[in-house]
Design a protein around this motif. Sequence first.
Motif, PDB file in Angstrom:
ATOM      1  N   PHE A  94       0.835  -1.210   0.000  1.00 44.20           N
ATOM      2  CA  PHE A  94       0.000   0.000   0.000  1.00 44.20           C
ATOM      3  C   PHE A  94       0.865   1.254   0.000  1.00 44.20           C
ATOM      4  O   PHE A  94       0.584   2.205  -0.724  1.00 44.20           O
ATOM      5  N   ARG A  95       1.920   1.261   0.802  1.00 42.26           N
ATOM      6  CA  ARG A  95       2.785   2.443   0.878  1.00 42.26           C
ATOM      7  C   ARG A  95       3.464   2.711  -0.474  1.00 42.26           C
ATOM      8  O   ARG A  95       3.504   3.849  -0.934  1.00 42.26           O
ATOM      9  N   LEU A  96       3.981   1.659  -1.095  1.00 42.34           N
ATOM     10  CA  LEU A  96       4.665   1.828  -2.380  1.00 42.34           C
ATOM     11  C   LEU A  96       3.707   2.286  -3.481  1.00 42.34           C
ATOM     12  O   LEU A  96       4.033   3.163  -4.278  1.00 42.34           O
ATOM     13  N   ARG A  97       2.538   1.669  -3.521  1.00 46.57           N
ATOM     14  CA  ARG A  97       1.594   1.975  -4.593  1.00 46.57           C
ATOM     15  C   ARG A  97       0.915   3.329  -4.394  1.00 46.57           C
ATOM     16  O   ARG A  97       0.852   4.146  -5.303  1.00 46.57           O
ATOM     17  N   PHE A  98       0.400   3.575  -3.199  1.00 44.85           N
ATOM     18  CA  PHE A  98      -0.466   4.728  -3.017  1.00 44.85           C
ATOM     19  C   PHE A  98       0.224   5.962  -2.451  1.00 44.85           C
ATOM     20  O   PHE A  98      -0.266   7.070  -2.638  1.00 44.85           O
ATOM     21  N   LEU A  99       1.336   5.815  -1.761  1.00 48.78           N
ATOM     22  CA  LEU A  99       2.057   6.998  -1.281  1.00 48.78           C
ATOM     23  C   LEU A  99       3.249   7.345  -2.161  1.00 48.78           C
ATOM     24  O   LEU A  99       3.494   8.515  -2.432  1.00 48.78           O
ATOM     25  N   ARG A 100       3.972   6.326  -2.613  1.00 45.74           N
ATOM     26  CA  ARG A 100       5.111   6.598  -3.501  1.00 45.74           C
ATOM     27  C   ARG A 100       4.685   6.615  -4.963  1.00 45.74           C
ATOM     28  O   ARG A 100       5.485   6.955  -5.836  1.00 45.74           O
ATOM     29  N   CYS A 101       3.443   6.215  -5.245  1.00 47.31           N
ATOM     30  CA  CYS A 101       2.833   6.270  -6.581  1.00 47.31           C
ATOM     31  C   CYS A 101       3.598   5.453  -7.613  1.00 47.31           C
ATOM     32  O   CYS A 101       3.780   5.881  -8.757  1.00 47.31           O
ATOM     33  N   LEU A 102       4.035   4.268  -7.220  1.00 44.31           N
ATOM     34  CA  LEU A 102       4.703   3.375  -8.156  1.00 44.31           C
ATOM     35  C   LEU A 102       3.663   2.553  -8.913  1.00 44.31           C
ATOM     36  O   LEU A 102       2.541   2.368  -8.443  1.00 44.31           O
ATOM     37  N   THR A 103       4.047   2.037 -10.067  1.00 39.64           N
ATOM     38  CA  THR A 103       3.153   1.157 -10.812  1.00 39.64           C
ATOM     39  C   THR A 103       3.113  -0.193 -10.114  1.00 39.64           C
ATOM     40  O   THR A 103       3.985  -0.509  -9.289  1.00 39.64           O
ATOM     41  N   TRP A 104       2.110  -1.007 -10.460  1.00 41.50           N
ATOM     42  CA  TRP A 104       2.018  -2.329  -9.851  1.00 41.50           C
ATOM     43  C   TRP A 104       3.259  -3.161 -10.161  1.00 41.50           C
ATOM     44  O   TRP A 104       3.744  -3.913  -9.319  1.00 41.50           O
ATOM     45  N   GLY A 105       3.784  -3.038 -11.366  1.00 41.35           N
ATOM     46  CA  GLY A 105       4.997  -3.769 -11.737  1.00 41.35           C
ATOM     47  C   GLY A 105       6.190  -3.353 -10.895  1.00 41.35           C
ATOM     48  O   GLY A 105       6.993  -4.206 -10.467  1.00 41.35           O
ATOM     49  N   GLU A 106       6.327  -2.058 -10.645  1.00 45.11           N
ATOM     50  CA  GLU A 106       7.425  -1.567  -9.801  1.00 45.11           C
ATOM     51  C   GLU A 106       7.261  -2.050  -8.363  1.00 45.11           C
ATOM     52  O   GLU A 106       8.242  -2.412  -7.711  1.00 45.11           O
ATOM     53  N   VAL A 107       6.016  -2.054  -7.884  1.00 49.48           N
ATOM     54  CA  VAL A 107       5.753  -2.552  -6.528  1.00 49.48           C
ATOM     55  C   VAL A 107       6.165  -4.017  -6.427  1.00 49.48           C
ATOM     56  O   VAL A 107       6.863  -4.420  -5.489  1.00 49.48           O
ATOM     57  N   ALA A 108       5.757  -4.828  -7.404  1.00 48.99           N
ATOM     58  CA  ALA A 108       6.097  -6.255  -7.398  1.00 48.99           C
ATOM     59  C   ALA A 108       7.613  -6.459  -7.409  1.00 48.99           C
ATOM     60  O   ALA A 108       8.143  -7.311  -6.689  1.00 48.99           O
ATOM     61  N   ALA A 109       8.315  -5.669  -8.210  1.00 47.00           N
ATOM     62  CA  ALA A 109       9.774  -5.798  -8.289  1.00 47.00           C
ATOM     63  C   ALA A 109      10.430  -5.453  -6.957  1.00 47.00           C
ATOM     64  O   ALA A 109      11.383  -6.124  -6.534  1.00 47.00           O
ATOM     65  N   LEU A 110       9.927  -4.447  -6.275  1.00 48.63           N
ATOM     66  CA  LEU A 110      10.513  -4.055  -4.994  1.00 48.63           C
ATOM     67  C   LEU A 110      10.165  -5.031  -3.869  1.00 48.63           C
ATOM     68  O   LEU A 110      10.983  -5.273  -2.983  1.00 48.63           O
ATOM     69  N   ILE A 111       8.975  -5.598  -3.915  1.00 47.15           N
ATOM     70  CA  ILE A 111       8.573  -6.581  -2.902  1.00 47.15           C
ATOM     71  C   ILE A 111       9.413  -7.836  -3.062  1.00 47.15           C
ATOM     72  O   ILE A 111       9.829  -8.455  -2.083  1.00 47.15           O
ATOM     73  N   GLY A 112       9.692  -8.188  -4.317  1.00 49.35           N
ATOM     74  CA  GLY A 112      10.562  -9.328  -4.577  1.00 49.35           C
ATOM     75  C   GLY A 112       9.867 -10.658  -4.408  1.00 49.35           C
ATOM     76  O   GLY A 112       8.642 -10.759  -4.465  1.00 49.35           O
ATOM     77  N   GLY A 113      10.680 -11.678  -4.194  1.00 47.75           N
ATOM     78  CA  GLY A 113      10.133 -13.030  -4.096  1.00 47.75           C
ATOM     79  C   GLY A 113       9.553 -13.427  -5.437  1.00 47.75           C
ATOM     80  O   GLY A 113      10.072 -13.084  -6.486  1.00 47.75           O
ATOM     81  N   ARG A 114       8.488 -14.146  -5.401  1.00 48.69           N
ATOM     82  CA  ARG A 114       7.835 -14.557  -6.646  1.00 48.69           C
ATOM     83  C   ARG A 114       6.605 -13.695  -6.914  1.00 48.69           C
ATOM     84  O   ARG A 114       5.697 -14.107  -7.628  1.00 48.69           O
ATOM     85  N   ASN A 115       6.588 -12.522  -6.336  1.00 46.44           N
ATOM     86  CA  ASN A 115       5.451 -11.628  -6.522  1.00 46.44           C
ATOM     87  C   ASN A 115       5.447 -11.057  -7.931  1.00 46.44           C
ATOM     88  O   ASN A 115       6.488 -10.680  -8.464  1.00 46.44           O
TER      89      ASN A 115
END
Length: 139
Positions: A94-115
Motif C-alpha cells: 500500500f505504501r509503495l503503490r499509493f504513497l510513492r505512486c509506483l506502478t504495480w509492476g514496480e511494486v512487485a519488483a521491490l517486494i521481490g520473491g515470486r510476486n
Amino acid sequence: MTLEELSGYYRLHIRLERNLEMLESLEAAAHPGAQLITGMPHAAGVRDKIGDLAIEIADLKDRILSLREELDRKEAEISGFIAAIENDQTRTIFRLRFLRCLTWGEVAALIGGRNTEASVKSICYRYLESCNAMLRGDA
C-alpha cells in the motif's frame, strides 16, 4: 478507505508531476535569447509573448500550490489508514503503490520473491474487500 480514495491520491500525484513538467517547459520558453531591438515602432496586434507566458506561469504556480496542499491533506489520511494495516507486506504494498505512486509492476519488483504485478494487486484488492466486508458487517 476505498480504492477510489486511494486512487484519487495517485491521480492527484500524477497531475502534479505533469503540471511541474509543464511549468518547467513554460519557464524555458519564457527565457529566450537577447531580445532584438530594431528601433522600429510596434505594429497593432503585436502580442507580448513573454508577458503572456508570465501569466500562464503564474496561473500554473497557483494550481501547483493548490495541488500540493490537497496532496498533503490526502497523504495524512492515507498514511493513517496504511499505518493501521497489520501485515508488513500488505502495508509495504500500500505504501509503495499509493504513497510513492509506483506502478504495480514496480511494486512487485521491490517486494521481490515470486510476486508479480497481478499478485500484489490481488493482495491490495483482497485487503480492501476485507475492510469493506467488516464495515458492512459481513465478516
